[in-house]
Design a protein around this motif. Structure first.
Motif, PDB file in Angstrom:
ATOM      1  N   ASN A 245       1.035  -1.075   0.042  1.00 52.82           N
ATOM      2  CA  ASN A 245      -0.021  -0.137  -0.100  1.00 52.82           C
ATOM      3  C   ASN A 245       0.846   1.268   0.009  1.00 52.82           C
ATOM      4  O   ASN A 245       1.901   1.254   0.789  1.00 52.82           O
TER       5      ASN A 245
ATOM      6  N   CYS B 144      -0.466  -0.083  -4.367  1.00 54.06           N
ATOM      7  CA  CYS B 144      -1.776   0.566  -4.482  1.00 54.06           C
ATOM      8  C   CYS B 144      -1.334   2.123  -4.035  1.00 54.06           C
ATOM      9  O   CYS B 144      -0.969   2.382  -2.882  1.00 54.06           O
TER      10      CYS B 144
ATOM     11  N   ARG C 262      -6.108  -2.060  -2.308  1.00 57.40           N
ATOM     12  CA  ARG C 262      -5.614  -1.580  -1.085  1.00 57.40           C
ATOM     13  C   ARG C 262      -5.811  -2.661   0.116  1.00 57.40           C
ATOM     14  O   ARG C 262      -7.058  -3.025   0.258  1.00 57.40           O
TER      15      ARG C 262
END
Length: 189
Positions: free
Chosen positions: A55, A93, A104
Motif C-alpha cells: 500500500n 496501491c 488496498r
C-alpha cells in the motif's frame, strides 16, 4: 514452471525497509533493514519467487509522486540484483483509505495482481509476509500462509492482536525477514 508453493510475497514498509508514521517520501528516506536485501537474494537464489505487495497511500495524500516511488523500487531491484537475487514483481496501491479501490490491503487486489502477472491460477500455499494485520488478511483471502514479522509495526500488531501468537493461530511470527528466510530455507535442507 512457477508454483505458488514456491512464492513469497512481501509487504514493503516495515518488512524490507524502515517504516515511518510520516511515510517514506523519498529515496533518501527509503532505508532497507540490515539483512533484508540479503534475505530476498538468498530466497531467490534458492529457487523461491519473491514478489512485493505494498500500500502506498502517500501518493494519494500528495506526499510523494509515482516517479519517486519508481525510484525507490528501482533501488530495491538494484540492491537485490547486486546481492544475486531478483524480485519478480512489485504490486502497489496508490490509493487512500477512502478511495474505495479494490487493491488496498486488506482487500486482495494487489495479490490478485501478483497472481495474474506471474501467470498463476492460485496463490494457495504461497507465503504472505507482513507487519500488519491487513497484510495477513489480504494473504488469507487468497489462501496464502501468513507470516508476521516483529519489525516495522509488527510489535504493535502483536500487542493489538495477541491471538496471533496462540497455538490456534495459523500465523508464523518471526523477528524479521532475515529470520523468516533462515527458517524457510532450513525447512528445505
Amino acid at each position: 514452471m512457477l508454483s505458488p508453493q514456491r512464492l513469497v510475497i512481501l509487504d514493503r514498509d516495515g518488512v524490507i525497509n524502515h517504516d515511518s508514521d510520516d511515510y517514506v517520501k523519498s529515496l533518501a528516506e527509503w532505508i532497507p533493514y540490515p539483512g533484508a536485501i540479503d534475505a530476498i537474494a538468498r530466497l531467490s537464489r534458492a529457487g523461491w519467487t519473491v514478489a512485493v505487495a505494498t500500500n502506498q497511500s502517500g501518493i494519494a495524500r500528495g506526499y510523494y509522486t509515482e516517479a519517486t516511488l519508481s525510484e525507490m523500487h528501482a533501488e530495491l531491484h538494484r540492491l537485490v540484483a547486486e546481492a544475486g537475487g531478483q524480485i519478480a514483481h512489485i504490486a502497489w496501491c496508490p490509493h487512500g483509505p477512502d478511495d474505495d479501490c479494490l487493491c488496498r490491503k486488506p482487500l486482495p487486489g494487489l495479490l490478485e495482481q501478483v497472481r495474474d502477472t506471474l501467470g498463476l491460477a492460485t496463490l494457495s500455499g504461497s507465503w504472505m509476509v507482513g507487519d500488519s494485520l491487513r497484510d495477513l488478511q489480504a494473504g488469507d483471502a487468497m489462501g496464502c500462509r501468513p507470516v508476521l514479522v516483529r519489525s516495522g509495526k509488527g510489535e504493535t500488531t502483536l500487542a493489538k492482536h495477541p491471538e496471533l501468537t496462540t497455538a490456534d493461530s495459523k500465523a508464523h511470527v518471526f523477528k524479521d525477514l532475515g529470520e523468516f528466510a533462515d527458517w524457510l530455507l532450513a525447512r528445505e535442507g
